[in-house]
Design an enzyme around this catalytic site. Sequence first.
Site, short mmCIF file in Angstrom:
data_model
loop_
_atom_site.label_atom_id
_atom_site.label_comp_id
_atom_site.label_asym_id
_atom_site.label_seq_id
_atom_site.Cartn_x
_atom_site.Cartn_y
_atom_site.Cartn_z
N ALA A 125 0.83 -1.20 0.00
CA ALA A 125 0.00 0.00 0.00
C ALA A 125 0.87 1.26 0.00
O ALA A 125 2.06 1.21 0.30
CB ALA A 125 -0.92 0.00 1.22
N GLY B 100 -0.04 -5.30 0.48
CA GLY B 100 -1.11 -5.34 -0.49
C GLY B 100 -0.72 -6.01 -1.79
O GLY B 100 -1.56 -6.58 -2.49
#
Length: 259
Positions: free
Chosen positions: A63, A108
């Site tokens: 992220a 992520g």
Amino acid sequence: MGEFVNLTVSDGVGTIRLDRPKMNALNVQVQEEIRAAAAAAAEDDAVRAVVIYGGERVFAAGADIKEMADMSYADMAKRSGPLQSSLSAVAAIPKPTVAAITGYALGGGCELALCADYRIAADDAKLGQPEILLGIIPGAGGTQRLSRLVGPSKAKDLIYTGRFVDAAESLAIGLVDRVVPAASVYEEAVAWASQFSRGAAMALRAAKESIDSGLGVDLTTGLEIERQQFAALFATEDRAIGMTSFVENGPGKAEFKGK
């Protein structure tokens, strides 16, 4: 399609390509562009299988922490649902999918790779869920998909420690399915996806839905899901083509239409 994420199609294989230098950090814009690309791949009949690829240098390093750093609980309570569902859109593509993992697939990025049906990693790739080192936990499916893939004990080890896992260990624990030289990752992923470019699309869809849906229910319910999907395929043109071809010509020679 998007500024940082695009879908291209060639010979039945769609490639969802992340391209946000330097590390393909998954900010809100990238998340939403992944969602859009996944939806387009799902809807396009010319796409029979999908490769998720971040380029030669990196798959996705996680992220965008700079974007997250100043977010409050109220902010993340609002954003966490769309964050999670943007990657789940990849998991929901009703076609075979493969992650072509180069460089880093962290946080992520690892969660995005977990959304694919199959994972091919470069021999120098590093994977992991290092969110614990930031005082948080995976929030885009890592605690759930990783534990289902490698088992709860190994998932807890990776998530508790936040350590990076090299390609050899990733293969050994089942986090990836194949390890290949870094220069050939994308080529190998396309070759895997190309197996399905002329396959029985409705049967492949039914197989994926049966397996994925069955993982979240008890055995009896899972068997019922399979039974319904199996019976429904007898309404498809491909079933008739496949069985007729088998009787007349032997296995593996059917020319399916994807209907």
